[in-house]
Design a protein around this motif. Structure first.
Motif, PDB file in Angstrom:
ATOM      1  N   THR A 337       0.826  -1.209   0.000  1.00 35.78           N
ATOM      2  CA  THR A 337       0.000   0.000   0.000  1.00 35.78           C
ATOM      3  C   THR A 337       0.861   1.260   0.000  1.00 35.78           C
ATOM      4  N   VAL A 340       2.395   1.709  -3.519  1.00 33.99           N
ATOM      5  CA  VAL A 340       1.375   2.145  -4.477  1.00 33.99           C
ATOM      6  C   VAL A 340       0.974   3.588  -4.207  1.00 33.99           C
ATOM      7  N   LEU A 341       0.869   3.966  -2.940  1.00 32.26           N
ATOM      8  CA  LEU A 341       0.505   5.333  -2.588  1.00 32.26           C
ATOM      9  C   LEU A 341       1.535   6.332  -3.108  1.00 32.26           C
ATOM     10  N   LEU A 343       3.614   5.803  -5.560  1.00 35.51           N
ATOM     11  CA  LEU A 343       3.565   5.750  -7.023  1.00 35.51           C
ATOM     12  C   LEU A 343       2.432   6.600  -7.569  1.00 35.51           C
ATOM     13  N   VAL A 344       1.264   6.512  -6.951  1.00 33.93           N
ATOM     14  CA  VAL A 344       0.115   7.299  -7.407  1.00 33.93           C
ATOM     15  C   VAL A 344       0.391   8.797  -7.253  1.00 33.93           C
ATOM     16  N   LEU A 345       0.956   9.188  -6.128  1.00 33.40           N
ATOM     17  CA  LEU A 345       1.268  10.599  -5.923  1.00 33.40           C
ATOM     18  C   LEU A 345       2.309  11.092  -6.931  1.00 33.40           C
ATOM     19  N   THR A 346       3.294  10.262  -7.235  1.00 30.92           N
ATOM     20  CA  THR A 346       4.327  10.653  -8.193  1.00 30.92           C
ATOM     21  C   THR A 346       3.748  10.822  -9.588  1.00 30.92           C
ATOM     22  N   VAL A 347       2.917   9.873 -10.015  1.00 29.74           N
ATOM     23  CA  VAL A 347       2.301   9.964 -11.348  1.00 29.74           C
ATOM     24  C   VAL A 347       1.398  11.181 -11.441  1.00 29.74           C
ATOM     25  N   ALA A 348       0.620  11.433 -10.383  1.00 33.20           N
ATOM     26  CA  ALA A 348      -0.265  12.601 -10.391  1.00 33.20           C
ATOM     27  C   ALA A 348       0.532  13.898 -10.470  1.00 33.20           C
TER      28      ALA A 348
END
Length: 360
Positions: A337, A340-341, A343-348
């Motif tokens: 988790t 993934v958290l 990773l999501v923040l980096t992509v955003a």
């Protein structure tokens, strides 16, 4: 005076104009041969298992490719092909640990990917309870990392702007020196600093003389760790902005502060975002500062300014030491988790940075 035209060279064999090269299927054949020879050698000697077989196969592949290229293409082309093989091999070797970590996280962390894990905390969960989740830790990580980012990013960017655009002489060199020193500070030292300064000195002023743990104290310690990364990355990105952009802006009569905010910062924005996300990733994965100044908590606490609070990294640390057959599954799922958290923040953040026209 008659000028004789040069005689044309006659080529008896058109193949003289072509350089000999290995066929495209050579690499695949050599790979199969290297694996087969390595497997036979390791099995006959009983020296090891699959790992040693792979290492020997890689060495044999490089040797076989070098021999084949030398015979067909010559020594010069063989050296070039060997260098190419070594570069690709180094890339694969560097990629293997990352793939191993990702595969381990996915296989072991997917066992508790259910609604209960993301909707409940560890409050009133015993060693023999299969349920229990990390909702409280996710809330703590988001609040602590978010506040630390809000504190660190303006200070880091302004500090880098001063160093690059305004700083000269002793003060700028001193700031660079202390930023470099802070880069290597252990996380527990940052936690001890906030513990002694904020928890034991500042909080008693409005808490009836009593020290108090809080998620905000954890955010302060995380900001200490994030600040040097943000300053250094932003400084390097600002130095990469071409000086011609600044000079053109000055030639049009644009003030320096407006040139920095309208030209320099938007141009360097993608690199700045990358540095900020690296700092956020480090902060989200720190355990010692949160343990020292936030204390940890098994229940949900949304108030970041009062009371103990947990985080995903601290949750992983606690579950890894619990004597329960269900604790390792929670720890692996929390680790997945957390990855993934981030990773999501980096992509955003990358997607938001790409919307800037000057940064394209």
């Amino acid at each position: 005076m008659a000028v004789e035209s040069p005689s044309r060279l006659s080529v008896t064999d058109a193949r003289q104009l072509r350089t000999k090269s290995l066929p495209a299927w050579t690499a695949a054949v050599v790979v199969v041969a290297a694996i087969a020879v390595s497997f036979v050698l390791i099995n006959l000697t009983g020296a090891g298992g699959m790992v040693l077989t792979g290492v020997v196969a890689a060495i044999l592949f490089v040797a076989f490719m070098g021999i084949a290229a030398t015979i067909v293409e010559g020594s010069r082309s063989a050296r070039n092909r060997m260098a190419t093989v070594l570069i690709y091999g180094a890339f694969v070797l560097a990629l293997l640990p990352l793939l191993s970590v990702v595969w381990t996280l996915i296989t072991k962390g997917s066992k508790r990917l259910d609604g209960n894990f993301f909707q409940t905390s560890m409050n009133n969960i015993g060693a023999f309870d299969e349920k229990g989740g990390a909702y409280h830790a996710i809330v703590g990580t988001l609040e602590q990392a978010g506040i630390a980012t809000l504190i660190t990013v303006p200070l880091g960017i302004l500090g880098a702007i001063y160093i690059v655009e305004y700083g000269r002489g002793f003060l700028a060199n001193a700031i660079r020196f202390f930023v470099d020193v802070m880069t290597g500070i252990p996380s527990i030292v940052a936690g001890l600093f906030v513990l002694s300064f904020w928890v034991f000195t500042i909080t008693p002023l409005w808490n009836d003389g009593k020290a108090a743990y809080s998620g905000f104290a954890a955010a302060l310690s995380l900001s200490v760790l994030m600040l040097p990364t943000v300053v250094r990355s932003t400084e390097e990105m600002l130095r990469l902005v071409p000086g011609a952009l600044r000079e053109g802006s000055y030639a049009l009569g644009v003030p320096k502060w407006k040139t920095i905010t309208s030209i320099v910062l938007p141009t360097a924005l993608p690199g700045i975002v990358t540095g900020v996300m690296l700092a956020v990733a480090r902060a989200a994965g720190e355990t010692a500062p949160v343990l020292l100044v936030a204390g940890g908590l098994n229940s949900i606490n949304f108030n970041v300014f009062s009371g103990n609070q947990s985080s995903l990294s601290l949750f992983i640390f606690e579950q890894a030491g619990v004597a329960s057959e269900f604790a390792p599954g929670r720890a692996w799922t929390a680790a997945l988790t957390l990855v993934v958290l981030v990773l999501v923040l980096t992509v955003a953040a990358k997607l938001l940075a790409r919307r800037n026209k000057l940064a394209r």
